[in-house]
Structure formats: C-alpha cells, structure tokens
Design an enzyme around this catalytic site. Structure first.
Site, mmCIF file in Angstrom:
data_model
loop_
_atom_site.group_PDB
_atom_site.id
_atom_site.type_symbol
_atom_site.label_atom_id
_atom_site.label_comp_id
_atom_site.label_asym_id
_atom_site.label_seq_id
_atom_site.Cartn_x
_atom_site.Cartn_y
_atom_site.Cartn_z
ATOM 1 N N LYS A 1 0.864 -1.178 0.000
ATOM 2 C CA LYS A 1 0.000 0.000 0.000
ATOM 3 C C LYS A 1 0.896 1.223 0.000
ATOM 4 C CE LYS A 1 -4.498 0.817 0.149
ATOM 5 N NZ LYS A 1 -5.588 -0.036 -0.368
ATOM 6 N N THR B 1 -14.618 -2.796 -7.907
ATOM 7 C CA THR B 1 -14.756 -3.053 -6.471
ATOM 8 C C THR B 1 -16.237 -3.095 -6.097
ATOM 9 O OG1 THR B 1 -12.663 -1.904 -6.163
ATOM 10 C CG2 THR B 1 -13.937 -2.371 -4.175
ATOM 11 N N SER C 1 -7.825 -5.522 -11.242
ATOM 12 C CA SER C 1 -6.463 -4.976 -11.409
ATOM 13 C C SER C 1 -5.528 -6.076 -11.918
ATOM 14 C CB SER C 1 -5.930 -4.441 -10.080
ATOM 15 O OG SER C 1 -6.282 -3.095 -9.909
HETATM 16 P P1 NAP Z 1 -12.901 7.582 -2.698
HETATM 17 O O1 NAP Z 1 -13.254 7.429 -4.132
HETATM 18 O O2 NAP Z 1 -11.887 8.601 -2.316
HETATM 19 O O3 NAP Z 1 -14.253 7.814 -1.882
HETATM 20 C C1 NAP Z 1 -14.291 7.879 -0.485
HETATM 21 C C2 NAP Z 1 -15.698 8.293 -0.099
HETATM 22 O O4 NAP Z 1 -15.813 8.252 1.329
HETATM 23 C C3 NAP Z 1 -16.046 9.716 -0.503
HETATM 24 O O5 NAP Z 1 -17.413 9.763 -0.846
HETATM 25 C C4 NAP Z 1 -15.780 10.504 0.776
HETATM 26 O O6 NAP Z 1 -16.529 11.712 0.853
HETATM 27 C C5 NAP Z 1 -16.306 9.520 1.797
HETATM 28 N N1 NAP Z 1 -15.793 9.754 3.133
HETATM 29 C C6 NAP Z 1 -14.571 10.136 3.517
HETATM 30 N N2 NAP Z 1 -14.499 10.238 4.850
HETATM 31 C C7 NAP Z 1 -15.708 9.894 5.320
HETATM 32 C C8 NAP Z 1 -16.290 9.810 6.610
HETATM 33 N N3 NAP Z 1 -15.566 10.097 7.702
HETATM 34 N N4 NAP Z 1 -17.578 9.446 6.707
HETATM 35 C C9 NAP Z 1 -18.302 9.162 5.606
HETATM 36 N N5 NAP Z 1 -17.825 9.228 4.362
HETATM 37 C C10 NAP Z 1 -16.543 9.600 4.223
HETATM 38 O O7 NAP Z 1 -12.352 6.192 -2.103
HETATM 39 P P2 NAP Z 1 -12.694 4.725 -2.599
HETATM 40 O O8 NAP Z 1 -11.694 4.317 -3.602
HETATM 41 O O9 NAP Z 1 -14.147 4.618 -2.892
HETATM 42 O O10 NAP Z 1 -12.372 3.882 -1.266
HETATM 43 C C11 NAP Z 1 -13.312 3.735 -0.199
HETATM 44 C C12 NAP Z 1 -12.904 2.575 0.691
HETATM 45 O O11 NAP Z 1 -12.846 1.379 -0.093
HETATM 46 C C13 NAP Z 1 -11.517 2.694 1.325
HETATM 47 O O12 NAP Z 1 -11.534 2.064 2.575
HETATM 48 C C14 NAP Z 1 -10.623 1.934 0.369
HETATM 49 O O13 NAP Z 1 -9.435 1.488 0.982
HETATM 50 C C15 NAP Z 1 -11.552 0.791 0.006
HETATM 51 N N6 NAP Z 1 -11.232 0.106 -1.247
HETATM 52 C C16 NAP Z 1 -11.130 0.783 -2.423
HETATM 53 C C17 NAP Z 1 -10.865 0.094 -3.595
HETATM 54 C C18 NAP Z 1 -10.820 0.769 -4.944
HETATM 55 O O14 NAP Z 1 -10.704 0.062 -5.943
HETATM 56 N N7 NAP Z 1 -10.915 2.068 -5.046
HETATM 57 C C19 NAP Z 1 -10.670 -1.295 -3.559
HETATM 58 C C20 NAP Z 1 -10.800 -1.962 -2.333
HETATM 59 C C21 NAP Z 1 -11.089 -1.254 -1.193
HETATM 60 P P3 NAP Z 1 -15.944 13.067 0.175
HETATM 61 O O15 NAP Z 1 -15.849 12.793 -1.287
HETATM 62 O O16 NAP Z 1 -16.963 14.061 0.552
HETATM 63 O O17 NAP Z 1 -14.590 13.263 0.809
#
Ligand code: NAP
Length: 418
Positions: A107, A191, A351
């Site tokens: 990571k 995802t 991926s």
């Molecule tokens: P992202 O696109 O950056 O989206 C994160 C979302 O969470 C945004 O809507 C953000 O709101 C919201 N958020 C942030 N802090 C928050 C809080 N305290 N309470 C409620 N909502 C909050 O990230 P992502 O890629 O979707 O990833 C989300 C999760 O999935 C993470 O834990 C990541 O490690 C996991 N994940 C992601 C992937 C992937 O392929 N992307 C794969 C496996 C796991 P704002 O936009 O308003 O900041």
C-alpha cells in the site's frame, strides 16, 4: 514495531493474531508476518502555484512478496500515516491470497488533502511521489492502483513518470489507468461490482431476495457509488448514501442513476440534490436495512455504535471498517459479515486482469472481465463460507485463516533466506 503503532495497525495485527492462534501458525512465521517486509518513507517537495515549496510525506509499504509482486493502492488523505499504510498493506496480502491471485500485499499513500490542491499541484505531487518510490515499484516488483483520494488520472501520471525514467512505455507498472494507456474495461466499477456479487451470494445463502432488499451505503466515492448503482440495477432499493459531509435518506429508495448524474456531471453536492432527508453519517449507520455497505474509511463501526446497527448483512466495501470489539457485537446480534478482504476484492481481481492484459498486450472484452470476476469472487465467497462452517469460525476468521495459510505455505516452501 513502534513506528507502525496506530489504531489501524493494531486492528490488523489483532485480527492476524486471532487467526494465527486459531490455526496454530508457526511461531517464526508469525513474527515475520506481523510486520511489513519493506517500508519506505519519502519527502515530497512540491512547488505550489504561488511559487512557494511545500513538503509532503509519502509512504510505500510492501507487506509480503512471497507469492508474487506486491499489489496495493495509493491513498491521498490528510490522516495517512505509516501505521495505516502498513495495516492496509497487510490486508492486501491476505486479500490477494483469498482470491488466489499471484500477488503479495502493498500500500502507499501521501498525507495530503487532494481536493485542496490545484490540478497542476496534484500532478507535480504525484510525479514526485512516483519518482521517490521508483526504486520499489515495477510490473514485476510492486504494482500500485487507486484508493481513497486517487483515481485513473493519478495512475496515468504515475505510469508516465515511471515510463519516462526507464525510457519506454510500461503500462503494467500501475493498474486502474485510463483505457487509452492500457487500462482495463470494467476496472473503475470493479470493487463495487464485486461487493454486489458477494452480497447476492449472501442474500441467497440467507434465503433473502434482492427485490425486497434495502441497501445503505456509507461513502459515495469509487466504491460507494458503483456499489449503489449496481445494487439498484440488480433490483435492490438503495435507501441511503453519504459522503464526508453527511447522508441522504429516502425510505422509498433513492434514484441512484439520477443522483449520480447530478452529483458527478452537474457538480451538485448530495445535500443540494434534495433527493431525500439529510442525516449524519452516524445516523446512516444505524438505519434499519437488509444490507449495510461501509465504503469510506476504517474504524467506522465501533463498540460505540455496533449494538445499534440494524442490518442483516454487512458487506465491507471499505478496508477495516469494523473494530474487533464491534465484530463480536455484530456476530452476537446475528449480522452476516462479508469481511473486507473478501467483499472488496473485486478491485484487485480486475487490477490483476488489467496487469495480465498489459503484460500480454492482449485485451479482453467487458463480458470476459465480468464473467471472470464473478467466477473468482463467488468461488472465494463459497470457499470462505465452507471453511467457516467446517471450522465453526466467523466469515472474517475463515477468510483470514484461508489467506494466511496460503501465504504461510509459500514461505515454508521457499524457505528462509539465507
Ligand atoms: P474515494 O473514491 O476517495 O471515496 C471515499 C468516499 O468516502 C467519498 O465519498 C468521501 O466523501 C467519503 N468519506 C470520507 N471520509 C468519510 C467519513 N468520515 N464518513 C463518511 N464518508 C466519508 O475512495 P474509494 O476508492 O471509494 O475507497 C473507499 C474505501 O474502499 C476505502 O476504505 C478503500 O481502501 C476501500 N477500497 C477501495 C478500492 C478501490 O478500488 N478504489 C478497492 C478496495 C477497497 P468526500 O468525497 O466528501 O470526501
């Protein structure tokens, strides 16, 4: 190990310890797998638009590479720290093993609020970060991907920076890239699609129908929005979604397609859309529903709110959303948990497809991607379910024990160097 000591790292290690204890894992291996194989901390000086230089801190942690190159996302968030990145890297190791992918876990991250940077500043930050971690990454070594706060554009800059250093295009150095430079069809929603595929299996297992299911999603980023949209397409009623500012709740069901159109294309905030009642994230987690999908950050479901969670299935889109104490409370209350290392593995599975396509210079169609994703993730679900039933352990313990065992086998067969 003090340098890693944060709540998220402690959570990852406690989960590992529990699983290692239950499977009587070799003591020497246990000590090794409790900490990362390699960690790099870099400083990233960036010339800001007003000409002053700001220095950010970045990380790349490789937890394990016994089964192949390490793989894992890059997070841009103000709270990123070495312990969090190390925990996420450890979870990636187990996740890749559970899905049977020939990868270890890694990571990366930068402590930065990306939305506060201009496009040009973000590009300069990304390029310098990629240049600083250059010695660690490569298609045969360690392959970054998007995570919180990063996207396909950030991956394109990383791929270009790496390619400029070696003098030729290396698409396989990152995944989650735009299609024009070797990205894969279906990666962006992978995802979320994976979360839906395993949720459908869990519904069937519990003899519940998707048409009657209500869904609540915390986080409306890459994982949250695609999960919500695909759940809707599958016939579920998505009653609430949220971002960092709060959530929208509509008992009759939100129209996710329209919501996305307004949120992404027209730039309205969730609140501006007025498509439901405005609630806090804490209220959202406590809504009665069939399926709750935390898809934001870690440690959202804790000892303080676990007893109030009223879902039948918890599908962990986020990494580490549930603390150890909360886990026990949810289990006692009969919540069926699809643990993060299984539920959100669709991202790393596609991926992997992207990386394979890049290495072969041969690209698949979308139906191939979806079918293969479906095969891998549903078979991982059923293996985990079977293991949980046979060993009388929770789904989380089953997934962890299964993943750790595959990694342990690789270590034992390779032997200890020198
Ligand atoms: P992202 O696109 O950056 O989206 C994160 C979302 O969470 C945004 O809507 C953000 O709101 C919201 N958020 C942030 N802090 C928050 C809080 N305290 N309470 C409620 N909502 C909050 O990230 P992502 O890629 O979707 O990833 C989300 C999760 O999935 C993470 O834990 C990541 O490690 C996991 N994940 C992601 C992937 C992937 O392929 N992307 C794969 C496996 C796991 P704002 O936009 O308003 O900041």
């Amino acid at each position: 190990m003090n340098e890693f000591d944060t709540p998220t790292f402690r959570l990852a290690v406690s989960q590992f310890d529990q699983a290692a204890e239950a499977m009587h894992l070799d003591h020497n291996l246990r000590e090794r797998l409790k900490q990362p194989q390699r960690s790099l901390v870099v400083s990233i000086p960036v010339r800001m638009d007003d000409d002053h230089v700001e220095v950010f801190t970045g990380y790349r942690v490789q937890h394990d590479s016994s089964r192949g190159p390490s793989k894992g996302g890059v997070r841009y968030h103000p709270n990123v720290n070495l312990g969090e990145v190390a925990a996420l890297a450890m979870w990636m190791t187990w996740k890749c093993a559970v899905a049977g992918l020939p990868y270890g876990g890694a990571k990366g991250g930068v402590a930065v609020a990306p939305k506060q940077l201009s496009h040009a500043e973000l590009q300069r930050l990304t390029r310098r970060y990629a240049a600083e971690i250059f010695p660690l990454i490569g298609p045969d070594k360690d392959v970054p991907a998007p995570d919180v706060g990063t996207d396909a554009q950030v991956m394109a800059w990383m791929m270009d920076t790496y390619s400029q250093q070696v003098g030729y295009a290396v698409p396989g150095v990152v995944t989650g890239k735009p299609l024009s430079i070797g990205g894969s069809l279906g990666r962006e929603e992978a995802t979320g699609r994976g979360v839906v595929y395993v949720t459908l299996e869990a519904l069937q297992h519990l003899q519940l129908s998707i048409d009657r299911a209500t869904v609540v999603v915390q986080g409306f980023g890459n994982v949250g929005m695609h999960t919500a949209l695909i759940m809707e397409q599958e016939g579920a009623r998505v009653v609430a979604v949220s971002d960092v500012t709060g959530g929208l709740y509509n008992e009759k069901g939100l129209n996710i397609r329209e919501l996305l159109e307004r949120y992404k294309t027209k730039g309205q905030t969730l609140k501006d859309t007025k498509m439901g009642d405005w609630i806090t994230n804490e209220e959202l987690l406590r809504l009665p529903c069939t399926v709750l999908v935390p898809a934001a950050l870690s440690e959202q479901i804790t000892v303080h709110n676990a007893a109030a969670i009223r879902c039948r299935i918890l599908a962990e889109g986020a990494n580490g959303p549930t603390t150890l104490e909360a886990d026990r409370i949810l289990e006692d209350n009969g919540v069926f948990i699809i643990p993060d290392i299984l539920a959100n593995s669709g991202g790393v599975i596609v991926s992997y497809f992207e990386w394979v396509q890049d290495l072969q210079r041969f690209f698949w169609n979308e139906a191939d991607i979806r079918n293969r994703l479906h095969d891998i993730i549903t078979s991982a679900f059923h293996q985990t379910k079977l293991f949980a039933t046979e060993k009388r352990v929770s789904m989380r313990m089953a997934a962890l024990m299964n993943g750790i065992d595959k990694v342990a086998q690789a270590h034992l067969q390779r032997g200890l160097y020198p």
